[in-house]
Design a protein around this motif. Structure first.
Motif, PDB file in Angstrom:
ATOM      1  N   ALA A 192     -44.754 -15.684  -8.541  1.00  0.00           N
ATOM      2  CA  ALA A 192     -44.235 -15.758  -7.528  1.00  0.00           C
ATOM      3  C   ALA A 192     -42.546 -15.588  -7.345  1.00  0.00           C
ATOM      4  CB  ALA A 192     -44.348 -17.261  -6.938  1.00  0.00           C
ATOM      5  N   VAL A 193     -42.334 -14.553  -6.671  1.00  0.00           N
ATOM      6  CA  VAL A 193     -41.021 -14.036  -6.528  1.00  0.00           C
ATOM      7  C   VAL A 193     -40.595 -14.922  -5.073  1.00  0.00           C
ATOM      8  CG1 VAL A 193     -39.389 -12.177  -5.950  1.00  0.00           C
ATOM      9  CG2 VAL A 193     -41.565 -11.580  -7.237  1.00  0.00           C
ATOM     10  N   LEU A 194     -39.507 -15.637  -5.366  1.00  0.00           N
ATOM     11  CA  LEU A 194     -38.927 -16.674  -4.420  1.00  0.00           C
ATOM     12  C   LEU A 194     -38.188 -15.906  -3.165  1.00  0.00           C
ATOM     13  CD1 LEU A 194     -37.973 -19.619  -6.525  1.00  0.00           C
ATOM     14  CD2 LEU A 194     -39.867 -19.304  -5.336  1.00  0.00           C
ATOM     15  N   ASP A 254     -36.742  -5.946  -5.637  1.00  0.00           N
ATOM     16  CA  ASP A 254     -38.282  -5.374  -5.156  1.00  0.00           C
ATOM     17  C   ASP A 254     -39.107  -5.941  -6.185  1.00  0.00           C
ATOM     18  OD1 ASP A 254     -40.304  -4.013  -3.533  1.00  0.00           O
ATOM     19  OD2 ASP A 254     -39.889  -2.311  -5.242  1.00  0.00           O
ATOM     20  N   PRO A 255     -40.226  -6.397  -5.658  1.00  0.00           N
ATOM     21  CA  PRO A 255     -41.425  -7.223  -6.508  1.00  0.00           C
ATOM     22  C   PRO A 255     -42.185  -6.111  -7.251  1.00  0.00           C
ATOM     23  CG  PRO A 255     -41.462  -8.201  -4.089  1.00  0.00           C
ATOM     24  CD  PRO A 255     -40.415  -7.014  -3.901  1.00  0.00           C
ATOM     25  N   ASN A 256     -42.236  -4.925  -6.861  1.00  0.00           N
ATOM     26  CA  ASN A 256     -42.837  -3.906  -7.576  1.00  0.00           C
ATOM     27  C   ASN A 256     -42.140  -3.626  -8.810  1.00  0.00           C
ATOM     28  OD1 ASN A 256     -45.145  -3.284  -5.857  1.00  0.00           O
ATOM     29  ND2 ASN A 256     -43.661  -2.430  -4.427  1.00  0.00           N
ATOM     30  N   ALA A 257     -40.799  -3.516  -8.568  1.00  0.00           N
ATOM     31  CA  ALA A 257     -39.879  -3.156  -9.793  1.00  0.00           C
ATOM     32  C   ALA A 257     -39.893  -4.417 -10.733  1.00  0.00           C
ATOM     33  CB  ALA A 257     -38.233  -2.895  -9.307  1.00  0.00           C
ATOM     34  N   ILE A 258     -39.522  -5.709 -10.178  1.00  0.00           N
ATOM     35  CA  ILE A 258     -39.938  -6.651 -11.106  1.00  0.00           C
ATOM     36  C   ILE A 258     -41.300  -6.864 -11.726  1.00  0.00           C
ATOM     37  CG2 ILE A 258     -40.158  -9.208 -10.962  1.00  0.00           C
ATOM     38  CD1 ILE A 258     -38.280  -9.206  -8.560  1.00  0.00           C
ATOM     39  N   ALA A 259     -42.233  -6.474 -11.249  1.00  0.00           N
ATOM     40  CA  ALA A 259     -43.443  -6.326 -11.862  1.00  0.00           C
ATOM     41  C   ALA A 259     -43.578  -5.316 -12.995  1.00  0.00           C
ATOM     42  CB  ALA A 259     -44.757  -6.084 -11.029  1.00  0.00           C
ATOM     43  N   GLY A 297     -60.274 -10.233  -8.065  1.00  0.00           N
ATOM     44  CA  GLY A 297     -60.941 -11.252  -7.477  1.00  0.00           C
ATOM     45  C   GLY A 297     -60.815 -12.678  -8.343  1.00  0.00           C
ATOM     46  N   LEU A 298     -60.618 -12.357  -9.681  1.00  0.00           N
ATOM     47  CA  LEU A 298     -60.385 -13.450 -10.502  1.00  0.00           C
ATOM     48  C   LEU A 298     -59.113 -14.129 -10.365  1.00  0.00           C
ATOM     49  CD1 LEU A 298     -61.758 -12.461 -14.141  1.00  0.00           C
ATOM     50  CD2 LEU A 298     -62.772 -13.836 -12.359  1.00  0.00           C
ATOM     51  N   ALA A 299     -58.179 -13.322  -9.877  1.00  0.00           N
ATOM     52  CA  ALA A 299     -56.742 -13.973  -9.760  1.00  0.00           C
ATOM     53  C   ALA A 299     -56.591 -14.589  -8.201  1.00  0.00           C
ATOM     54  CB  ALA A 299     -55.696 -12.706  -9.703  1.00  0.00           C
ATOM     55  N   ASN A 300     -57.589 -14.279  -7.456  1.00  0.00           N
ATOM     56  CA  ASN A 300     -57.540 -14.682  -6.024  1.00  0.00           C
ATOM     57  C   ASN A 300     -57.266 -16.177  -5.877  1.00  0.00           C
ATOM     58  OD1 ASN A 300     -57.419 -14.479  -3.293  1.00  0.00           O
ATOM     59  ND2 ASN A 300     -59.850 -14.575  -3.078  1.00  0.00           N
ATOM     60  N   GLU A 301     -57.812 -16.843  -6.802  1.00  0.00           N
ATOM     61  CA  GLU A 301     -58.160 -18.430  -6.729  1.00  0.00           C
ATOM     62  C   GLU A 301     -56.925 -19.134  -7.617  1.00  0.00           C
ATOM     63  OE1 GLU A 301     -61.729 -19.550  -8.130  1.00  0.00           O
ATOM     64  OE2 GLU A 301     -62.858 -18.443  -6.477  1.00  0.00           O
ATOM     65  N   LEU A 302     -56.133 -18.269  -8.354  1.00  0.00           N
ATOM     66  CA  LEU A 302     -55.293 -18.818  -9.005  1.00  0.00           C
ATOM     67  C   LEU A 302     -53.822 -19.151  -8.435  1.00  0.00           C
ATOM     68  CD1 LEU A 302     -55.278 -16.158 -12.126  1.00  0.00           C
ATOM     69  CD2 LEU A 302     -56.093 -18.574 -12.086  1.00  0.00           C
ATOM     70  N   ASP A 303     -53.058 -20.063  -8.743  1.00  0.00           N
ATOM     71  CA  ASP A 303     -51.761 -20.466  -8.354  1.00  0.00           C
ATOM     72  C   ASP A 303     -50.529 -19.790  -9.332  1.00  0.00           C
ATOM     73  OD1 ASP A 303     -52.792 -22.065  -6.207  1.00  0.00           O
ATOM     74  OD2 ASP A 303     -53.088 -23.868  -7.584  1.00  0.00           O
ATOM     75  N   VAL A 337     -49.672  -6.270  -6.760  1.00  0.00           N
ATOM     76  CA  VAL A 337     -48.522  -6.762  -6.204  1.00  0.00           C
ATOM     77  C   VAL A 337     -48.601  -6.786  -4.613  1.00  0.00           C
ATOM     78  CG1 VAL A 337     -46.057  -6.616  -5.929  1.00  0.00           C
ATOM     79  CG2 VAL A 337     -47.034  -6.014  -7.866  1.00  0.00           C
ATOM     80  N   ILE A 338     -48.824  -8.063  -4.162  1.00  0.00           N
ATOM     81  CA  ILE A 338     -48.981  -8.367  -2.791  1.00  0.00           C
ATOM     82  C   ILE A 338     -47.780  -9.170  -2.198  1.00  0.00           C
ATOM     83  CG2 ILE A 338     -50.240  -9.493  -0.833  1.00  0.00           C
ATOM     84  CD1 ILE A 338     -52.736  -8.677  -2.193  1.00  0.00           C
ATOM     85  N   GLY A 339     -46.957  -8.823  -1.315  1.00  0.00           N
ATOM     86  CA  GLY A 339     -45.770  -9.371  -0.806  1.00  0.00           C
ATOM     87  C   GLY A 339     -45.040  -9.937  -1.972  1.00  0.00           C
ATOM     88  N   LYS A 340     -44.809 -10.913  -2.407  1.00  0.00           N
ATOM     89  CA  LYS A 340     -43.867 -11.513  -3.252  1.00  0.00           C
ATOM     90  C   LYS A 340     -44.956 -12.236  -4.309  1.00  0.00           C
ATOM     91  CE  LYS A 340     -39.596 -11.707  -0.935  1.00  0.00           C
ATOM     92  NZ  LYS A 340     -38.623 -11.517  -1.554  1.00  0.00           N
TER      93      LYS A 340
END
Length: 96
Positions: free
Chosen positions: A48-50, A56-61, A11-17, A75-78
């Motif tokens: 952000a993963v370009l 895979d973004p999960n592996a990167i995370a 919820g806190l991260a929802n507004e972050l860029d 991890v949602i999308g990228k």
């Protein structure tokens, strides 16, 4: 981390860029250094993963979280959200 704490952080991260961007070089020492530097001023931040990154973004995370001693919140999308509590002066108080 409990699911309630993870939901609170989401919820806190929802507004972050995104602060850090990961390009076609994937996880380089520079990306890990940028994440470490972001943890100097933030306990919670977004990466952000370009589109030109084929990993895979999960592996990167997981890889960045392991190298920075942090936790993957989401991890949602990228988009990746990481959290590491500040030991000396915590700004985010997690629910129990």
């Amino acid at each position: 981390m409990t699911s309630k704490q993870r939901a609170y952080l989401r919820g806190l991260a929802n507004e972050l860029d995104p602060i850090v961007q990961i390009g076609k070089g994937s996880v380089t020492p520079e990306v890990v250094a940028a994440a470490e530097e972001a943890f100097n001023t933030h306990e919670l931040f977004k990466l952000a993963v370009l589109k030109n990154c084929t990993d895979d973004p999960n592996a990167i995370a997981d890889m960045i979280a392991e190298r920075t001693h942090s936790e993957v919140v989401q991890v949602i999308g990228k988009k990746i959200v990481l959290y590491r509590a500040d030991r000396e002066n915590p700004k985010i108080v997690l629910p129990r």
